[in-house]
Design a protein around this motif. Structure first.
Motif, PDB file in Angstrom:
ATOM      1  N   ILE A   1       8.026   0.872 -12.675  1.00 58.58           N
ATOM      2  CA  ILE A   1       6.757  -0.173 -11.115  1.00 58.58           C
ATOM      3  C   ILE A   1       7.926  -0.360 -11.290  1.00 58.58           C
ATOM      4  O   ILE A   1       8.404  -1.895 -12.888  1.00 58.58           O
ATOM      5  N   GLY A   2       8.955  -1.419  -9.874  1.00 62.03           N
ATOM      6  CA  GLY A   2       9.348  -2.380  -9.443  1.00 62.03           C
ATOM      7  C   GLY A   2       8.268  -3.422  -8.309  1.00 62.03           C
ATOM      8  O   GLY A   2       7.409  -3.895  -8.158  1.00 62.03           O
ATOM      9  N   SER A   3       8.904  -4.992  -8.377  1.00 56.73           N
ATOM     10  CA  SER A   3       9.176  -6.013  -7.951  1.00 56.73           C
ATOM     11  C   SER A   3       9.365  -5.205  -6.498  1.00 56.73           C
ATOM     12  O   SER A   3       8.264  -5.666  -5.384  1.00 56.73           O
ATOM     13  N   SER A   4       9.514  -4.387  -5.879  1.00 57.26           N
ATOM     14  CA  SER A   4       9.734  -3.925  -4.456  1.00 57.26           C
ATOM     15  C   SER A   4       8.943  -2.525  -4.445  1.00 57.26           C
ATOM     16  O   SER A   4       8.790  -2.822  -3.531  1.00 57.26           O
ATOM     17  N   ASP A   5       7.641  -2.594  -5.287  1.00 56.28           N
ATOM     18  CA  ASP A   5       6.815  -1.226  -5.154  1.00 56.28           C
ATOM     19  C   ASP A   5       5.595  -1.237  -4.671  1.00 56.28           C
ATOM     20  O   ASP A   5       5.169  -2.498  -4.847  1.00 56.28           O
ATOM     21  N   THR A   6       4.998  -0.560  -3.933  1.00 58.41           N
ATOM     22  CA  THR A   6       3.891  -0.449  -3.494  1.00 58.41           C
ATOM     23  C   THR A   6       3.166   0.335  -4.720  1.00 58.41           C
ATOM     24  O   THR A   6       3.294   1.729  -4.252  1.00 58.41           O
ATOM     25  N   VAL A   7       2.159   0.512  -5.518  1.00 57.14           N
ATOM     26  CA  VAL A   7       1.503   1.485  -6.173  1.00 57.14           C
ATOM     27  C   VAL A   7      -0.049   0.833  -5.969  1.00 57.14           C
ATOM     28  O   VAL A   7      -0.661   0.769  -5.239  1.00 57.14           O
ATOM     29  N   LEU A   8      -0.497   2.285  -6.182  1.00 53.57           N
ATOM     30  CA  LEU A   8      -1.566   3.688  -5.571  1.00 53.57           C
ATOM     31  C   LEU A   8      -2.120   3.182  -7.550  1.00 53.57           C
ATOM     32  O   LEU A   8      -1.631   4.640  -8.054  1.00 53.57           O
ATOM     33  N   ILE A   9      -3.376   3.104  -7.556  1.00 56.41           N
ATOM     34  CA  ILE A   9      -3.598   3.043  -9.115  1.00 56.41           C
ATOM     35  C   ILE A   9      -5.294   3.675  -8.672  1.00 56.41           C
ATOM     36  O   ILE A   9      -5.867   2.856  -7.569  1.00 56.41           O
TER      37      ILE A   9
ATOM     38  N   ALA B   1      -0.850   1.338   3.971  1.00 58.96           N
ATOM     39  CA  ALA B   1       1.006   1.737   3.863  1.00 58.96           C
ATOM     40  C   ALA B   1       1.242   2.836   4.465  1.00 58.96           C
ATOM     41  O   ALA B   1       1.513   4.299   3.552  1.00 58.96           O
ATOM     42  N   PRO B   2       1.618   2.534   5.309  1.00 53.64           N
ATOM     43  CA  PRO B   2       1.822   4.048   6.965  1.00 53.64           C
ATOM     44  C   PRO B   2       3.773   4.546   6.238  1.00 53.64           C
ATOM     45  O   PRO B   2       3.373   5.631   6.660  1.00 53.64           O
ATOM     46  N   ASP B   3       4.104   3.773   5.582  1.00 56.68           N
ATOM     47  CA  ASP B   3       5.281   3.874   4.838  1.00 56.68           C
ATOM     48  C   ASP B   3       5.445   4.690   3.942  1.00 56.68           C
ATOM     49  O   ASP B   3       5.914   5.410   3.349  1.00 56.68           O
ATOM     50  N   GLY B   4       3.958   5.436   3.350  1.00 57.39           N
ATOM     51  CA  GLY B   4       3.640   5.585   1.792  1.00 57.39           C
ATOM     52  C   GLY B   4       3.696   4.435   1.313  1.00 57.39           C
ATOM     53  O   GLY B   4       4.321   3.359   0.900  1.00 57.39           O
ATOM     54  N   VAL B   5       3.615   4.990  -0.611  1.00 53.13           N
ATOM     55  CA  VAL B   5       3.168   4.265  -1.723  1.00 53.13           C
ATOM     56  C   VAL B   5       4.543   4.596  -2.737  1.00 53.13           C
ATOM     57  O   VAL B   5       4.621   6.112  -2.708  1.00 53.13           O
ATOM     58  N   GLU B   6       5.872   3.796  -3.788  1.00 48.78           N
ATOM     59  CA  GLU B   6       6.570   4.297  -4.126  1.00 48.78           C
ATOM     60  C   GLU B   6       5.499   5.099  -6.012  1.00 48.78           C
ATOM     61  O   GLU B   6       6.237   5.583  -5.996  1.00 48.78           O
TER      62      GLU B   6
ATOM     63  N   VAL C   1      -3.885  -2.018 -13.453  1.00 49.74           N
ATOM     64  CA  VAL C   1      -3.919  -3.140 -11.589  1.00 49.74           C
ATOM     65  C   VAL C   1      -2.628  -4.694 -12.321  1.00 49.74           C
ATOM     66  O   VAL C   1      -2.036  -5.659 -11.681  1.00 49.74           O
ATOM     67  N   GLN C   2      -3.768  -5.118 -13.285  1.00 46.82           N
ATOM     68  CA  GLN C   2      -2.993  -6.385 -13.730  1.00 46.82           C
ATOM     69  C   GLN C   2      -1.718  -6.487 -14.177  1.00 46.82           C
ATOM     70  O   GLN C   2      -0.975  -7.223 -13.844  1.00 46.82           O
ATOM     71  N   LEU C   3      -1.291  -5.183 -15.035  1.00 48.70           N
ATOM     72  CA  LEU C   3       0.169  -5.197 -15.087  1.00 48.70           C
ATOM     73  C   LEU C   3       1.273  -4.855 -13.827  1.00 48.70           C
ATOM     74  O   LEU C   3       2.042  -5.858 -13.794  1.00 48.70           O
ATOM     75  N   ALA C   4       0.628  -4.358 -12.899  1.00 44.63           N
ATOM     76  CA  ALA C   4       1.459  -3.256 -11.565  1.00 44.63           C
ATOM     77  C   ALA C   4       1.467  -5.330 -11.118  1.00 44.63           C
ATOM     78  O   ALA C   4       2.664  -5.309 -10.657  1.00 44.63           O
ATOM     79  N   LYS C   5       0.481  -5.883 -11.096  1.00 44.86           N
ATOM     80  CA  LYS C   5       0.854  -7.825  -9.772  1.00 44.86           C
ATOM     81  C   LYS C   5       1.646  -8.438 -11.475  1.00 44.86           C
ATOM     82  O   LYS C   5       2.266  -8.983 -10.695  1.00 44.86           O
ATOM     83  N   HIS C   6       1.459  -8.062 -12.774  1.00 38.45           N
ATOM     84  CA  HIS C   6       2.056  -9.124 -13.214  1.00 38.45           C
ATOM     85  C   HIS C   6       4.166  -9.177 -13.060  1.00 38.45           C
ATOM     86  O   HIS C   6       4.819  -9.677 -13.225  1.00 38.45           O
ATOM     87  N   ALA C   7       3.972  -7.515 -12.707  1.00 42.61           N
ATOM     88  CA  ALA C   7       5.793  -6.607 -12.476  1.00 42.61           C
ATOM     89  C   ALA C   7       5.917  -7.333 -11.117  1.00 42.61           C
ATOM     90  O   ALA C   7       7.031  -7.088 -10.716  1.00 42.61           O
ATOM     91  N   GLY C   8       4.836  -7.890  -9.724  1.00 41.30           N
ATOM     92  CA  GLY C   8       5.853  -7.842  -8.941  1.00 41.30           C
ATOM     93  C   GLY C   8       5.045  -7.254  -8.097  1.00 41.30           C
ATOM     94  O   GLY C   8       5.995  -7.237  -6.810  1.00 41.30           O
ATOM     95  N   ALA C   9       4.448  -5.776  -7.386  1.00 39.76           N
ATOM     96  CA  ALA C   9       3.910  -5.102  -7.483  1.00 39.76           C
ATOM     97  C   ALA C   9       2.466  -4.993  -5.917  1.00 39.76           C
ATOM     98  O   ALA C   9       2.413  -6.100  -7.011  1.00 39.76           O
ATOM     99  N   ARG C  10       2.677  -4.449  -5.272  1.00 40.04           N
ATOM    100  CA  ARG C  10       2.061  -4.107  -4.502  1.00 40.04           C
ATOM    101  C   ARG C  10       1.022  -3.696  -5.150  1.00 40.04           C
ATOM    102  O   ARG C  10       1.295  -2.116  -5.161  1.00 40.04           O
ATOM    103  N   VAL C  11      -0.931  -3.690  -4.991  1.00 39.98           N
ATOM    104  CA  VAL C  11      -1.339  -2.644  -6.248  1.00 39.98           C
ATOM    105  C   VAL C  11      -2.754  -2.183  -4.760  1.00 39.98           C
ATOM    106  O   VAL C  11      -3.265  -2.991  -3.920  1.00 39.98           O
ATOM    107  N   ILE C  12      -2.798  -0.875  -4.421  1.00 40.37           N
ATOM    108  CA  ILE C  12      -3.630  -0.454  -3.940  1.00 40.37           C
ATOM    109  C   ILE C  12      -4.785   0.617  -4.813  1.00 40.37           C
ATOM    110  O   ILE C  12      -4.046   0.265  -5.708  1.00 40.37           O
ATOM    111  N   GLY C  13      -6.124  -0.221  -4.951  1.00 39.92           N
ATOM    112  CA  GLY C  13      -7.359   0.804  -5.524  1.00 39.92           C
ATOM    113  C   GLY C  13      -7.887   1.117  -5.040  1.00 39.92           C
ATOM    114  O   GLY C  13      -8.540   0.859  -4.534  1.00 39.92           O
ATOM    115  N   THR C  14      -8.423   2.915  -5.592  1.00 43.03           N
ATOM    116  CA  THR C  14      -9.779   3.062  -4.933  1.00 43.03           C
ATOM    117  C   THR C  14     -10.376   2.859  -5.832  1.00 43.03           C
ATOM    118  O   THR C  14     -10.304   2.562  -7.306  1.00 43.03           O
TER     119      THR C  14
END
Length: 311
Positions: free
Chosen positions: A144-152, A208-213, A164-177
């Motif tokens: 993952i990178g800072s330009s990613d949206t991640v679904l966890i 995330a209308p364009d999907g998640v990375e 969640v915490q690690l993805a946020k630290h990497a600069g990603a946007r996080v959606i979580g179920t």
């Protein structure tokens, strides 16, 4: 030494609080005086015999792979640790027998790192397996990178909350179920919560209308199927719960002990980047109750078994 062990596969009733010989310390291991050991879903699968096709079992088995404690004896080839060092570890070997639900465990140095001073022994015990899982999936499988949206998925659980915490630290946007009751908790961690169940893909697409990375699946089944529907073109998919991910073009991940990765996690914990939420603690003799609670699957964060050396 006092320990929890089982002599046959089965339910929580096979767990016994008993006396076991103190483990021998090999040249590349250290003897750790256990202060706390975390419960993980894999402990139930091991106890029920579900890992029998993967790992040899030597009965009686002391369960548990997560630990925090103090080094009391280094092996004669060990230079990494000394008596008195506070450590944490994901003490998994390639067979089931010598686990961490005991007063002492002989831990290979490849499974250990220094305990962050910022964390209690209970918190530190909850970091290794869940934290390494999150770290290795996010950084090595999904990259993952800072330009990613991640679904966890299951983002309020032991692995998910750390992811969640690690993805946020990497600069990603996080959606979580998560279930509705954990939505505020996810917002505090920096994730955008969505509920499980029917219509999940539509709810994620609304955010995330364009999907998640990238998708980090910890549930499998319907959640995995919904994940494919919300991936952006060239999106990456990884699961720790369902081998069907391979047929969907994703990666099936199994965490491995790694001293360098665990040390990196420890440093992030020391910096306050990641924290471990301990939901419940049980004394060693009540480990069966800890297993029962873990199997219910409604825990926020970690369940930890403690060893009381003052008793």
């Amino acid at each position: 030494m006092k320990a929890i062990s089982y002599s046959s596969f089965g339910g929580p009733d096979v767990l016994e609080y008993t006396e076991r010989p103190e483990p021998k310390v090999g040249p590349d291991s250290v003897l750790v005086k256990v202060r706390a050991a975390a419960v993980n879903p894999v402990d139930r699968h091991a106890r029920e015999g579900n890992l029998d096709s993967l790992l040899d079992t030597v009965f009686p088995v002391v369960p548990g792979w997560d630990v925090s404690g103090v080094v009391v004896q280094p092996g004669f080839a060990v230079t990494e640790f000394a008596v008195g060092d506070e450590v944490m570890g994901y003490v998994r070997e390639d067979f089931l027998s010598r686990g961490t639900f005991a007063e002492y465990v002989a831990a290979p140095v490849r499974t250990l790192a220094r305990k962050p001073l910022r964390l209690s022994f209970e918190e530190a015990a909850g970091l290794p397996l869940a934290g390494l899982t999150a770290y290795q999936v996010l950084h090595k499988a999904l990259k993952i990178g800072s330009s990613d949206t991640v679904l966890i998925h299951a983002a309020a659980g032991g692995v998910g909350s750390l992811a969640v915490q690690l993805a946020k630290h990497a600069g990603a946007r996080v959606i979580g179920t998560a279930s509705e009751r954990n939505h505020d908790h996810l917002r505090e961690l920096g994730a955008e919560p969505v509920t499980y169940g029917e219509g999940l893909a539509d709810r994620v697409r609304a955010l995330a209308p364009d999907g998640v990375e990238a998708v980090f699946d910890t549930i499998g089944g319907d959640a995995l199927k919904a994940s494919v529907q919300v991936l952006a073109p060239e999106g990456r998919l990884a699961s720790i719960a369902d081998g069907e991910v391979l047929a969907l073009g994703g990666r099936y991940c199994w965490v491995r002990p790694d001293a360098a990765d665990l040390a990196a996690l420890g440093e992030l914990a020391q910096q306050g980047v990641v924290s471990v939420h301990v939901d419940r603690t049980f004394p060693l003799e009540q480990a069966a109750q800890a297993h029962i609670l873990s199997a219910e699957g409604h825990t926020r964060g970690k369940i930890v078994v403690t060893v009381d050396w003052d008793a």
